[in-house]
Design an enzyme around this catalytic site. Structure first.
Site, short mmCIF file in Angstrom:
data_model
loop_
_atom_site.label_atom_id
_atom_site.label_comp_id
_atom_site.label_asym_id
_atom_site.label_seq_id
_atom_site.Cartn_x
_atom_site.Cartn_y
_atom_site.Cartn_z
N GLU A 1 0.39 -4.79 -7.87
CA GLU A 1 -0.85 -5.53 -7.58
C GLU A 1 -1.17 -6.55 -8.67
O GLU A 1 -2.29 -6.63 -9.16
CB GLU A 1 -2.03 -4.57 -7.45
CG GLU A 1 -1.92 -3.62 -6.29
CD GLU A 1 -3.17 -2.80 -6.06
OE1 GLU A 1 -4.13 -2.92 -6.84
OE2 GLU A 1 -3.19 -2.04 -5.08
N GLU B 1 1.36 2.14 -1.64
CA GLU B 1 0.15 2.96 -1.85
C GLU B 1 -0.53 3.07 -0.51
O GLU B 1 -0.85 2.05 0.12
CB GLU B 1 -0.80 2.31 -2.85
CG GLU B 1 -0.42 2.60 -4.28
CD GLU B 1 -1.32 1.92 -5.31
OE1 GLU B 1 -2.56 1.91 -5.10
OE2 GLU B 1 -0.77 1.43 -6.30
#
Ligand code: GAL
Length: 937
Positions: free
Chosen positions: A528, A610
C-alpha cells in the site's frame, strides 16, 4: 503432464522479457574455472586445523543499557532526522500519504558515511558503492571502548526486546505503535574472545535483525551498521579485531519514534552469530539452488556457489556438492543421493566468483503444502577445497517443487491447484514482544494450521529467518515482503527517510537470504505504498524494484499490495501478480475490483493480499445485534467506546474492510482469484483500530494470547471443509437477558443445521448460495443449554452444546506441550480457564489468576488477549478476560526435571500442570538448521 518449475520460470521470463539464466548470475558474474596452479594463501598455510567454518551463536553474555552517555546522542545519529510536527497515530493506512520529509542537512556530523559501505555487496553498480572514509568518525564513544566498565549494566540474553517491558503509555497518541516505548538509543556490549589461531581467518558478525539503525563498534572503532530493522546483515569484524585476546563488541541501536504503524519492538531481537571462515569461503548467502526441471521420474537441481577470496593472493578452489534428504526436523538423513565435483576455479584476491553446476535426483521427494502434499526437503552440502584441503563446508536446505501461476485458477503446486488460505501476521509474538522464539512462532503456525491455513504473508517486512524454516518444514506457502513504504511516508520517521539510499540493498538482501526456501512462492516489493497515488512516477519505482527482484531470483514472480491503485492506473502494470488489499471485495461503496483487474490483466494471477480486516474482541457480545453483515464499527453498532470492545458476533469490520463471510463471497463469485491472505491471523501489538486508546489490534482471527475468536471457526468451516465441525455463538450465560432476543449464529462445514434451546427446536436452516453462516436472529434467552446439530448431504455431521454457567468456582489448566527441551528457549503455553462448580466454562469471568512455577523453569509472560489491558506482560498475576488467562513458561538451559505450574485465584479452586524438561535438547519442534557448524561461545 506436470508443470515444471522451468516452465513457470520460462513463462515468467517471457512475460517480463528477461533472460532466464542470466539473472541469477547477474549479481555475481561468473568467471571461467581454469586449472591453474596458484600459490597458497600465506595466511591459511600452516594454521592449526579449524573446523572449516564456525558459526557461533552469540546470544549469551551481553550487557544492556538504554540511553547514550550524557550529552552524546546527537553524535551517534545515522543521519539528521526531520522534526516531527504532525503525529500520524491513528491515521488510517489507506489515507493519502503526505510527501516525504525533506531532511535539512545542517552540517551536523552523522555516521552515515561509515554505515553505508556495509551494504556494498548488495549494490549492483560498482560505481554506486560507498567508500569508507579514511579516518574513523570524529566522535567520542565511551560505551564502545574496551576499557568502559559495563558491570553496572543489565545482563541480558538474546533475542531481546527491551520495549516489551513497558510500562504501557496509557495516555498520549501511542496506540499505533502498541503503547510501548520502542524508541530511543540503546547499547549492547559483549566480550569476544578471539584465539591467536584465528589470525588470518575472516570473522564476521551476522545479525538476523536489530531494531533499528544499528551501528556496530569493535574495540572502539565503528565497523559498520544497518539501518533497516527487519533485515539480516553481516559486518566484517576482521579489520578491527585483535586475535589472541579479548575484544570488545558494542552495538548501538536507535529506533526512531513515529516510525511504524505497528509495534516494531526494540533491541537485538533476533539471533546474533559470529561466523569464522578461511580467507577463501562461501560468500554471505552465497549458495543458490534452483530446480529447473521437475518430473515424477527425476529433478534437475542446479546450484551456484559464490566463492569469496578475502585473502591477499589469488587462489584456486574446487567445489564438491552432495545432496541429502532431510528428515522432518531438518536433519540430514542417510547417504548423499547425488554428488558433483567442479573443476578448479580461480578467485583473485579480493574477488568473488560463481562456481555453478547441476545434478539430477531420481524420483524426487517433492515439497508441497499439506494436507494433500508433504513438505519434504533436501540439503545441498557444498565443500570447498584448496589443494585438496577442505576450507569451507556450507549446508543449504531446499525443496524440489513446481509452482505455476495460472491466471484462470491461481496457484498450482506440483500440478495441484492450491487455493491460498492465507493469513497476514506481524512479527510480534504477543506478550513475548518482538524477541523471536521458535516455539512461540511454531505455536502460532500450529494454531493457523488447525484452522486450515496454508499460506502466510510476511506483512510487511522480512521475517526472522527461522520463521521461514518453520514455513518450509510445515509446508506453508509464503509471500515474502520487504517494505511498507517507499519514498512517500506513512509515519513521519519511517523507511521513506532512507529509501533512496537503501532500497536496493534491502531488497537484494532479503531475496538473497531467502531465495532457497521452498515455502516462498512470491516476493512482494511493498505494501500500500504512497506511490499508488503518483501515477507514472510511482510506477517507475515499482518497475525498478520488480526488476531487482527478477535479477535476484528468476524463478519467482514479484508483486506489490494495492489498496488504492485501480486497474487503469500505471502501478499494476509493473507487477507480475496483482495483489489487492480489500478492494477485491470492494471498499464500502466502491464495488469489488476483481473483475476490473481481470479485464485489464487477463494474463496475471489476481489474489487478495489483505482481505477482511474484520474486527472483534473475543467473547464480547453486544446487543442489539443488527441484521447486517460486514458493517463498519460504530458506537452501539458493533463497538462500545466505553469498554473499547468490539462485538464478537463477527459481523463487523474496519471502515475499509469486510466481514470474513463477505470476503469469501467475493472470492467465490470470482473463481479465477488465487485466494486470500486475511488481515490478520493473530492480533498484534499496535494499530488498535477502532480504539487507538488500546494496546493491540482487534483484527486477529485469534487474540493476542492465541485464543481463537468465534471467527476462527468460520474460517475453519471453509478451509477444512472435510472436518466435521460446528461452532455456535454466543455463550449462553446471560442472566440479565431473560426473555430478551439473543441471536444465535452457527459456523459449520456442513450445509445445514438445527438449533435447540433446552431441547426445543428453533428450526432447521440450510446455507444459501454465497452465505457462510447460519443465523437464528430471534431466539429468546433462557437459562439452560443451546444445542446445534449440523448436517451434510442430509446426514448428521457434527454437534455442539453450550450451557449456562454458574458462578466462577475453579480453575482448569492445560499446557500446549508437557515435554520440553531444557535449552532455556523452549516454552510451554499454559491456558487457564475459569469454570463453575460443575466444570462449565464461565465465559464472562474476569477473576484475577496468579501463576507460580516450581522446578527448572520460569514464568516469562502472561496475557489474556484483552486489547485494552495495560497490565504488564511480565506480571505473574492478571485478570482473566472472558474466562481465560495465559501463562508462558520457559525451561532453564541445562537443567532438566519436573516443572510444576500452579494457577490460583481468590475464591477459586486452584490447579496445576506438570511439565517435563528434558536433557539433552534434541526435541522435536526445535529447529536449528541454519548453515554451518553451530556452537555456543
Ligand atoms: C491495511 C494495511 C495493513 C493494516 C491494515 C489495518 O490497509 O496494509 O498494514 O494497516 O490495513 O487493518
Amino acid at each position: 503432464m506436470r508443470d515444471t518449475h522451468h516452465g513457470a520460470a520460462r513463462r515468467l521470463a517471457s512475460t517480463l522479457g528477461i533472460a532466464l539464466a542470466a539473472s541469477l548470475a547477474a549479481a555475481f558474474p561468473p568467471v571461467a574455472a581454469t586449472a591453474r596452479a596458484v600459490p597458497q594463501d600465506a595466511a591459511v598455510a600452516g594454521q592449526p586445523a579449524h573446523a572449516p567454518r564456525q558459526r557461533i551463536l552469540l546470544d549469551d553474555g551481553w550487557r544492556f543499557h538504554r540511553g547514550d552517555p550524557e550529552g552524546h546522542s546527537a553524535a551517534y545519529l545515522y543521519d539528521v532526522r526531520p522534526e516531527v510536527t504532525v503525529s500520524a497515530d491513528g491515521k488510517v493506512a489507506d489515507a493519502m500519504p503526505e510527501e516525504a520529509a525533506r531532511v535539512a542537512r545542517a552540517g551536523t556530523p552523522v555516521l552515515k558515511a561509515w554505515i553505508l559501505p556495509s551494504g556494498n555487496a548488495f549494490i549492483r553498480d560498482p560505481a554506486r558503492r560507498h567508500a569508507r572514509p579514511a579516518l574513523d568518525p570524529a566522535v567520542d564513544a565511551p560505551f564502545a571502548r574496551a576499557a568502559f566498565d559495563d558491570s553496572g549494566w543489565r545482563a541480558v540474553t538474546l533475542p531481546h526486546d527491551w520495549a516489551i517491558e513497558g510500562p504501557f503509555l496509557t495516555t498520549g497518541p501511542y496506540g499505533g505503535m502498541g503503547r510501548l516505548q520502542t524508541w530511543g538509543p540503546a547499547w549492547y556490549r559483549r566480550k569476544l574472545d578471539i584465539a591467536a589461531s584465528d589470525r588470518g581467518r575472516k570473522v564476521f558478525l551476522d545479525v538476523d535483525g536489530a531494531m533499528a539503525y544499528a551501528s556496530v563498534w569493535v574495540n572502539g572503532h565503528l565497523a559498520g551498521g544497518w539501518p533497516y530493522g527487519y533485515n539480516s546483515f553481516r559486518i566484517d569484524l576482521t579489520p578491527w579485531l585483535q586475535p589472541g585476546g579479548t575484544n570488545q563488541l558494542a552495538i548501538r541501536l536507535d529506533n526512531p519514534p513515529e516510525s511504524a504503524r505497528w509495534y516494531p519492538g526494540a533491541g537485538l531481537y533476533r539471533n546474533v552469530w559470529l561466523t569464522k571462515t578461511a580467507p577463501v569461503h562461501v560468500g554471505l548467502w552465497g549458495v543458490t539452488v534452483t530446480t529447473p526441471e521437475v518430473t515424477p521420474a527425476s529433478a534437475r537441481v542446479a546450484w551456484q556457489v559464490a566463492l569469496d577470496n578475502d585473502g591477499s593472493v589469488s587462489a584456486s578452489a574446487t567445489v564438491t556438492t552432495e545432496l541429502y534428504v532431510l528428515d522432518e526436523q531438518g536433519r540430514i538423513d542417510g547417504k548423499p543421493v547425488a554428488t558433483t565435483q567442479s573443476g578448479p576455479a580461480t578467485v583473485a584476491a579480493g574477488a568473488s566468483v560463481i562456481v555453478a553446476g547441476a545434478t539430477t535426483v531420481a524420483r524426487p521427494r517433492l515439497w508441497g503444502p499439506p494436507p494433500t502434499q508433504k513438505p519434504q526437503r533436501y540439503a545441498l552440502v557444498a565443500t570447498v577445497r584448496q589443494d585438496g584441503r577442505v576450507v569451507d563446508r556450507y549446508e543449504t536446505p531446499f525443496g524440489i517443487r513446481t509452482v505455476r501461476f495460472d491466471p484462470d485458477r491461481g496457484i498450482v503446486v506440483n500440478g495441484e491447484h492450491i487455493p491460498l488460505r492465507g493469513v497476514n501476521n506481524h512479527h510480534d509474538l504477543g506478550a513475548l514482544g518482538a524477541a523471536f522464539n521458535v516455539r512461540a512462532a511454531e505455536r502460532q503456525l500450529e494454531i493457523m494450521r488447525a484452522m486450515g491455513a496454508n499460506a502466510l504473508r510476511m506483512s510487511h517486512n522480512p521475517p526472522d529467518p527461522q520463521l521461514l524454516d518453520l514455513a518450509d518444514r510445515m509446508g506453508f506457502l509464503v509471500m515474502d515482503e520487504v517494505f511498507d513504504s517507499w519514498q512517500r511516508k506513512k509515519t513521519p520517521l519511517d523507511f521513506h527517510l532512507i529509501f533512496p539510499d537503501w532500497h536496493e540493498q534491502d531488497l537484494r538482501a532479503m531475496i538473497r537470504r531467502d531465495r532457497n526456501h521452498p515455502s516462498i512462492i512470491l516476493w512482494s516489493v511493498g505494501n500500500e505504498v504512497g506511490e499508488q497515488y503518483t501515477g507514472e512516477d510511482g510506477a517507475a519505482i515499482g518497475r525498478e524494484l520488480v526488476a531487482i527482484a527478477h535479477e535476484e531470483d528468476a524463478t519467482r514472480p514479484a508483486t506489490g499490495a494495492m489498496n488504492y491503485a485501480k486497474a487503469d492506473m500505471p502501478l499494476p502494470g509493473t507487477v507480475d501478480v496483482i495483489s489487492l488489499n480489500y478492494q477485491g471485495t470492494g471498499i464500502r461503496t466502491l464495488p469489488g475490483q476483481f473483475p476490473m483487474f481481470r479485464a485489464a490483466y487477463p494474463g496475471k494471477v489476481i489474489l487478495h493480499s489483505e482481505s477482511a480486516s474484520a474486527l472483534s474482541s473475543r467473547g464480547e457480545y453486544q446487543f442489539p445485534v443488527p441484521g447486517v453483515l460486514s458493517a463498519a464499527v460504530r458506537p452501539g453498532a458493533g463497538g462500545d467506546p466505553a469498554t473499547r470492545q468490539v462485538s464478537a458476533y463477527e459481523l463487523f469490520a474496519a471502515d475499509f474492510g469486510a466481514s470474513a463471510d463477505r470476503a469469501f463471497a467475493s472470492l467465490d463469485q470470482n473463481p479465477y482469484t488465487a485466494g486470500e491472505f486475511v488481515w490478520t491471523g493473530f492480533d498484534y501489538l499496535g494499530e488498535p483500530t477502532p480504539y487507538y486508546e488500546a494496546r493491540s489490534s482487534y483484527s486477529g482471527i485469534v487474540d493476542l494470547a492465541g485464543f481463537p475468536k468465534d471467527r476462527y471457526y468460520l474460517y475453519q468451516s471453509r478451509w477444512r471443509a472435510d472436518l466435521p465441525m460446528v461452532h455456535v455463538l454466543p455463550h449462553w450465560t446471560w442472566p440479565e437477558r431473560a426473555g430478551q432476543v439473543t441471536p444465535v449464529h452457527v459456523f459449520t462445514s456442513g450445509d445445514e443445521a438445527e438449533l435447540f434451546v433446552n431441547g426445543k427446536s428453533q428450526g432447521r436452516q440450510k446455507k444459501a448460495p454465497y452465505a457462510y453462516r447460519l443465523r437464528w436472529d430471534f431466539v429468546t434467552w433462557e437459562p439452560g443449554e443451546i444445542r446445534v446439530v449440523a448436517y451434510k448431504d442430509g446426514k448428521e455431521w457434527a454437534r455442539e452444546t453450550v450451557r449456562t454457567a454458574g458462578a466462577p468456582a475453579a480453575l482448569q489448566a492445560r499446557a500446549d506441550r508437557t515435554t520440553l527441551a531444557a535449552d532455556g528457549r523452549d516454552l510451554a503455553f499454559v491456558t487457564v480457564r475459569i469454570v463453575d462448580d460443575a466444570g462449565v466454562p464461565a465465559p464472562r469471568a474476569h477473576d484475577r489468576v496468579r501463576f507460580t512455577v516450581e522446578g527448572p523453569g520460569e514464568l516469562v509472560a502472561t496475557d489474556n488477549g484483552d486489547a485494552t489491558s495495560f497490565e504488564s506482560f511480565q506480571a505473574p498475576e492478571r485478570a482473566a478476560f472472558n474466562g481465560l488467562v495465559l501463562g508462558i513458561v520457559r525451561t532453564r538451559a541445562g537443567a532438566g526435571g519436573t516443572i510444576t505450574v500452579r494457577a490460583s485465584g481468590a475464591g477459586l479452586r486452584g490447579t496445576a500442570v506438570t511439565l517435563h524438561s528434558q536433557l539433552p535438547s534434541t526435541k522435536a519442534g526445535t529447529l536449528e538448521f541454519r548453515p554451518g557448524i553451530i556452537s555456543q561461545m
